[in-house]
Structure formats: structure tokens, C-alpha cells
Design an enzyme around this catalytic site. Structure first.
Site, PDB file in Angstrom:
ATOM      1  N   ASN A 122     -15.395  19.345  44.480  1.00  0.00           N
ATOM      2  CA  ASN A 122     -15.795  18.267  45.480  1.00  0.00           C
ATOM      3  C   ASN A 122     -16.360  17.245  45.081  1.00  0.00           C
ATOM      4  O   ASN A 122     -16.705  16.918  43.857  1.00  0.00           O
ATOM      5  CB  ASN A 122     -16.503  19.179  46.754  1.00  0.00           C
ATOM      6  CG  ASN A 122     -15.937  18.548  48.038  1.00  0.00           C
ATOM      7  OD1 ASN A 122     -16.259  17.406  48.445  1.00  0.00           O
ATOM      8  ND2 ASN A 122     -14.891  18.886  48.484  1.00  0.00           N
ATOM      9  N   ARG A 123     -17.410  16.747  46.073  1.00  0.00           N
ATOM     10  CA  ARG A 123     -17.859  15.162  45.873  1.00  0.00           C
ATOM     11  C   ARG A 123     -19.161  15.294  45.200  1.00  0.00           C
ATOM     12  O   ARG A 123     -20.029  15.908  45.747  1.00  0.00           O
ATOM     13  CB  ARG A 123     -17.887  14.355  46.916  1.00  0.00           C
ATOM     14  CG  ARG A 123     -16.197  14.160  47.652  1.00  0.00           C
ATOM     15  CD  ARG A 123     -16.331  13.294  48.822  1.00  0.00           C
ATOM     16  NE  ARG A 123     -14.855  13.207  48.971  1.00  0.00           N
ATOM     17  CZ  ARG A 123     -14.000  13.973  49.498  1.00  0.00           C
ATOM     18  NH1 ARG A 123     -14.345  15.147  49.746  1.00  0.00           N
ATOM     19  NH2 ARG A 123     -12.640  13.454  49.815  1.00  0.00           N
ATOM     20  N   HIS A 148     -13.736  16.096  42.774  1.00  0.00           N
ATOM     21  CA  HIS A 148     -12.822  17.024  41.833  1.00  0.00           C
ATOM     22  C   HIS A 148     -13.099  16.871  40.203  1.00  0.00           C
ATOM     23  O   HIS A 148     -12.021  16.836  39.515  1.00  0.00           O
ATOM     24  CB  HIS A 148     -11.587  17.224  42.243  1.00  0.00           C
ATOM     25  CG  HIS A 148     -11.494  17.880  43.707  1.00  0.00           C
ATOM     26  ND1 HIS A 148     -12.734  18.680  44.363  1.00  0.00           N
ATOM     27  CD2 HIS A 148     -10.543  17.576  44.720  1.00  0.00           C
ATOM     28  CE1 HIS A 148     -12.366  19.118  45.431  1.00  0.00           C
ATOM     29  NE2 HIS A 148     -11.057  18.347  45.708  1.00  0.00           N
ATOM     30  N   HIS A 219      -7.909  24.662  43.812  1.00  0.00           N
ATOM     31  CA  HIS A 219      -7.168  24.134  45.147  1.00  0.00           C
ATOM     32  C   HIS A 219      -6.056  24.509  45.679  1.00  0.00           C
ATOM     33  O   HIS A 219      -5.212  23.408  45.758  1.00  0.00           O
ATOM     34  CB  HIS A 219      -7.291  22.479  44.626  1.00  0.00           C
ATOM     35  CG  HIS A 219      -7.769  21.613  45.567  1.00  0.00           C
ATOM     36  ND1 HIS A 219      -6.920  21.510  46.748  1.00  0.00           N
ATOM     37  CD2 HIS A 219      -8.772  20.657  45.777  1.00  0.00           C
ATOM     38  CE1 HIS A 219      -7.596  20.642  47.556  1.00  0.00           C
ATOM     39  NE2 HIS A 219      -8.505  20.154  47.048  1.00  0.00           N
ATOM     40  N   ALA A 220      -5.606  25.682  45.486  1.00  0.00           N
ATOM     41  CA  ALA A 220      -4.345  26.184  46.108  1.00  0.00           C
ATOM     42  C   ALA A 220      -4.147  25.690  47.775  1.00  0.00           C
ATOM     43  O   ALA A 220      -5.321  25.747  48.478  1.00  0.00           O
ATOM     44  CB  ALA A 220      -4.184  27.720  46.191  1.00  0.00           C
ATOM     45  N   TYR A 221      -3.182  25.226  48.000  1.00  0.00           N
ATOM     46  CA  TYR A 221      -2.589  24.845  49.504  1.00  0.00           C
ATOM     47  C   TYR A 221      -1.904  26.013  49.636  1.00  0.00           C
ATOM     48  O   TYR A 221      -0.761  26.494  49.405  1.00  0.00           O
ATOM     49  CB  TYR A 221      -1.945  23.524  49.430  1.00  0.00           C
ATOM     50  CG  TYR A 221      -2.475  22.420  49.063  1.00  0.00           C
ATOM     51  CD1 TYR A 221      -3.282  21.789  47.863  1.00  0.00           C
ATOM     52  CD2 TYR A 221      -2.567  21.391  50.134  1.00  0.00           C
ATOM     53  CE1 TYR A 221      -3.816  20.607  47.706  1.00  0.00           C
ATOM     54  CE2 TYR A 221      -3.138  20.207  50.122  1.00  0.00           C
ATOM     55  CZ  TYR A 221      -3.801  19.979  48.780  1.00  0.00           C
ATOM     56  OH  TYR A 221      -4.529  18.563  48.640  1.00  0.00           O
ATOM     57  N   ASP A 291     -12.728  19.139  56.887  1.00  0.00           N
ATOM     58  CA  ASP A 291     -12.679  18.911  55.431  1.00  0.00           C
ATOM     59  C   ASP A 291     -14.323  19.280  54.911  1.00  0.00           C
ATOM     60  O   ASP A 291     -14.907  18.177  54.709  1.00  0.00           O
ATOM     61  CB  ASP A 291     -12.264  17.399  55.103  1.00  0.00           C
ATOM     62  CG  ASP A 291     -12.016  17.290  53.601  1.00  0.00           C
ATOM     63  OD1 ASP A 291     -12.495  18.098  52.902  1.00  0.00           O
ATOM     64  OD2 ASP A 291     -11.639  16.016  53.145  1.00  0.00           O
ATOM     65  N   GLU A 355     -11.408  26.540  49.657  1.00  0.00           N
ATOM     66  CA  GLU A 355     -12.114  26.548  48.118  1.00  0.00           C
ATOM     67  C   GLU A 355     -13.412  27.036  47.873  1.00  0.00           C
ATOM     68  O   GLU A 355     -14.362  26.375  48.882  1.00  0.00           O
ATOM     69  CB  GLU A 355     -11.976  24.913  47.671  1.00  0.00           C
ATOM     70  CG  GLU A 355     -10.720  24.387  47.692  1.00  0.00           C
ATOM     71  CD  GLU A 355     -10.846  22.802  48.172  1.00  0.00           C
ATOM     72  OE1 GLU A 355     -11.318  22.106  47.044  1.00  0.00           O
ATOM     73  OE2 GLU A 355     -10.359  22.353  49.169  1.00  0.00           O
TER      74      GLU A 355
HETATM   75  C1  GLA Z   1     -10.824  18.165  48.925  1.00  0.00           C
HETATM   76  C2  GLA Z   1     -11.393  17.189  49.594  1.00  0.00           C
HETATM   77  C3  GLA Z   1     -10.594  16.544  50.604  1.00  0.00           C
HETATM   78  C4  GLA Z   1      -9.348  16.129  49.883  1.00  0.00           C
HETATM   79  C5  GLA Z   1      -8.526  16.894  49.190  1.00  0.00           C
HETATM   80  C6  GLA Z   1      -7.220  16.455  48.425  1.00  0.00           C
HETATM   81  O1  GLA Z   1     -10.533  19.415  49.183  1.00  0.00           O
HETATM   82  O2  GLA Z   1     -12.418  17.780  50.276  1.00  0.00           O
HETATM   83  O3  GLA Z   1     -11.453  15.674  51.041  1.00  0.00           O
HETATM   84  O4  GLA Z   1      -9.812  14.817  48.824  1.00  0.00           O
HETATM   85  O5  GLA Z   1      -9.367  17.752  48.311  1.00  0.00           O
HETATM   86  O6  GLA Z   1      -6.484  15.527  49.025  1.00  0.00           O
END
Ligand code: GLA
Length: 390
Positions: A122-123, A148, A219-221, A291, A355
């Protein structure tokens, strides 16, 4: 038995479309138990992943347990490519979004599909932090922030891979001192283990030769209705968290904690993901949906901290972790990407990410649990995604 099935499938292949043939032939790699195998989703062809990248061999590795649960992982970004679990009728369902080939992952690297995220999940605000009196500047790959790991985070790196038996894959990556702006040479090891109780366990460890920061995650979707189906908003979600770390308009935590009670962020008991997602709320507006980092009430690996349930397939996913936080991202930036596995289109909110992590921007927030790693220490965290049916 297996041979008979293959003969029947071969005959069927001649009389049907190429697509169907391709589908049926793949089952020889899947369960050879009975005819249900013929309808099982396939994992991508490993030949589509074989290449030399950054001087290292990339491949697709498969783990399989006694129930037929199958996990496909590529060492490009340490990414989970497919995860096949049984639905309520016992049929395997692929619950992970991804691509059919390595090039799909290289072209669309920044969706982070299935990737190991490092050095920092994350950021980090403005990509800056101070450590032991020195200031560091990281890549600004998310407008004014770092996301990331930066432009060349672990999601783009090639890990060394070692398969241990049929149910474990060890991935290692050595990130050089200064890579992406981070101090210290970081040696990281990620172990994926598929257990016979249908759980995927991910262990992360790391050591450094200089003080640094580290926050690894995956970061699995997930789409428990099956990857490529239109929405996750009808799925139920429960998160054992009384607080979130609210964010500013650039998705950097404000440093405060906010109670979820009475807000759209209250998932302390089961609620559909779509129930409140479009409500008027400043936090939802900032993330264009969910998010956000949820502050877990407990992070003791023996207790589930979050559960997702699909009403369609009956698949239930429970998450266990040693981490203090969980980023719940409701796939708000998915835009109908059309090169998904089996040519699937991945629509807006057709998957969610959960995550496990330390909190975003911790290096700049002294009240958040520390993400500093010093020489002589070993970073070690564990997360488990366990599947069952209801
Ligand atoms: C993360 C971020 C989101 C986005 C996704 C990927 O989980 O928190 O803001 O950037 O990755 O699109």
C-alpha cells in the site's frame, strides 16, 4: 479409467469446436476422478509462462492437494494465477482473477493481480520517510505517493522458485540496497503451502543488512462466484474490525482511527458488500468504494479475522493472519479488462482484495505499529486463506 476418459474426450474434440476441445484436453492435468473433471476450469498452460526475464527463468508451478484443490503460481511477481476450490456441488471453481500468459501479467503489471507486494504494501505519503535521522525518497508511482513498492516493486520481479513436494513452493528474492529508494539489501522468502484442509498458507520472511522498512502482502483478487462472473457485491463479508484508518483524498491515512459502528464500514457482522457501497460518505468517495485499511481487533493466527461467502457457489473463504491490518479493496479500479483467463472480462467490482498488512504509511505515523526492520532481526508474518462450503 483415465485412458478411457482421454479417448472419449479426444473423440468429442473432433466433433466440437476448438475452444471446447482446448477446454476438455486440459482436464488431463486436473482431477482424473470422474466425469465432473471434464467441466472443471483449467489452469493456464505452463508453456505460456516459460521465458527468461531479467536473466532468470520464469515458469508456472502447480500445487495440488488430496481433494483436487489446485493452485497455480508463477515466479514472475510471485503471483497466484489460479486457485481452484470445490463449490457446494463439489465442482472446482477458479476463485482468482488472472491472465493466461506471462505477457498478460507483464502488460498489465499494475493491476497487481495475485502478486506478492513488497517492499511496502500500500501507500507511503509523498514517497518519503525518515529512518535513524536520514530521509529517503521512494518512487512516486501513484500520483504524489508511492504504491505497492514503486515502479519496480516485487510484483514485477522474478523470484527464485523451489518446489517442495506437491503442496509447497518457496520463493526467494534479494532486493538490492537502494532498489526503489529503500535502504538495505533485503532478502525475502515467501512460502506458499496448500494444506489438505483446503487452506492456502502464505509465510513471509525477510532480513536486511541495514535498517529499513518492510510490509509484505499478497494482492489476489478473489471472486468466489468464479473469476469472470460479473460482481462481488452480492457476496457477504464479515471483518473483525471496530476501526478503520481513514484516508485523505489521495488515500493516505490521516493518522486517526475511526469507529466503523453506524458507518458503511461496519462489517462486524455479515453484510453484503453492495449493501452500503454507494452511500454518500466521504471515505467511500475517496476510495470510489471500499479501499481502506481495517484495524483488526485480534491478529492471532488461530482465529478467523474475515470471512467472505458466495450465495451462488456456497464457497466460503476464511482469513487468518498475524498482521494487524486488512486492506479491503472492492475492485473499484477494475474497468472491464478483457484479457482475463479464458478470455474473461473483469468488470468493475467483479473481485475483491483482502490484503493482510501493517497499516499504510506507517513509516510516517508514529502511532501505527512499526514496520522498521533492523539487521539481526527477522521479519516473519503468516496469512491463511481457507476454503469451505456452506
Ligand atoms: C490497492 C490499493 C488500491 C488500488 C489497488 C490496485 O489495493 O489500495 O487503491 O491501487 O491496489 O488497483
Amino acid at each position: 479409467m483415465k485412458k478411457n476418459i482421454q479417448l472419449i474426450l479426444a473423440a468429442a474434440c473432433f466433433s466440437t469446436l476448438f475452444v471446447a476441445c482446448n477446454h476438455a484436453s486440459s482436464t488431463k492435468n486436473g482431477s482424473d476422478k470422474d466425469s465432473t473433471a471434464a467441466q472443471a476450469p483449467q489452469i493456464p498452460d505452463s508453456a505460456n509462462f516459460k521465458a527468461t526475464v531479467q536473466g532468470k527463468q520464469v515458469d508456472l508451478y502447480t500445487l495440488k492437494n488430496k481433494n483436487g484443490v489446485t493452485v497455480a503460481i508463477t515466479n514472475f511477481g510471485g503471483r497466484l494465477v489460479s486457485l481452484l476450490v470445490p463449490n457446494k456441488d463439489g465442482k472446482l471453481t477458479d476463485v482468482i482473477l488472472g491472465h493466461d500468459s506471462l505477457s498478460g501479467y507483464q502488460i498489465k503489471a499494475e493491476t497487481y493481480f495475485g502478486a506478492i507486494i513488497g517492499r511496502y504494501g500500500n501507500r507511503i505519503g509523498k514517497g518519503k520517510f525518515n529512518l535513524d535521522g536520514k530521509s529517503y525518497q521512494l518512487d512516486l508511482n501513484d500520483k504524489i505517493n508511492t504504491l505497492h513498492g514503486g515502479f519496480n516493486g516485487f510484483y514485477k520481479q522474478v523470484f527464485d522458485a523451489k518446489k517442495v513436494g506437491d503442496q509447497q513452493l518457496e520463493l526467494t528474492y534479494v532486493s538490492k540496497d537502494g532498489e526503489g529508494g529503500y535502504p538495505g539489501m533485503l532478502t525475502s522468502k515467501i512460502t506458499y503451502t496448500l494444506t489438505d484442509d483446503n487452506a492456502l498458507k502464505i509465510e513471509y520472511s525477510a532480513t536486511t543488512d541495514k535498517a529499513t522498512i518492510v510490509n509484505l502482502t499478497n494482492h489476489a483478487y478473489f471472486n468466489l462466484n468464479g473469476a469472470g462472473t460479473p460482481t462481488i457485491t452480492n457476496d457477504s463479508l464479515k471483518i473483525d474490525a471496530d476501526n478503520i484508518t481513514p484516508v485523505d483524498t489521495t488515500l493516505i491515512p490521516t493518522g486517526k482511527f475511526e469507529k466503523v459502528k453506524g458507518t458503511p464500514f461496519d462489517f462486524t457482522s455479515f453484510k453484503t458488500i453492495g449493501a452500503d457501497i454507494d452511500k454518500t460518505d466521504d471515505q467511500l468517495k475517496a476510495g470510489k468504494g471500499y479501499d481502506h485499511n481495517f484495524v483488526l481487533n485480534k491478529h492471532d493466527i488461530s482465529q478467523s479475522i474475515a470471512t467472505v461467502k458466495s450465495p451462488e457457489t456456497g464457497i466460503v473463504m476464511d482469513i487468518y493472519t498475524t498482521e494487524p491490518g486488512l486492506q479491503f479493496y472492492s475492485g473499484n479500479f477494475l474497468t472491464g479488462l478483457s484479457d482475463g483467463k479464458g478470455k474473461a472480462t473483469y468488470a468493475h467490482r467483479s473481485a475483491l482484495c483482502l490484503e493482510t498488512q501493517h497499516f499504510p504509511d506507517s513509516p510516517n505515523e508514529p502511532s501505527f505499529p512499526s514496520t522498521v526492520l533492523k539487521p539481526g532481526e527477522t521479519y516473519h508474518t503468516t496469512t491463511i486463506y481457507k476454503f469451505s462450503v456452506k
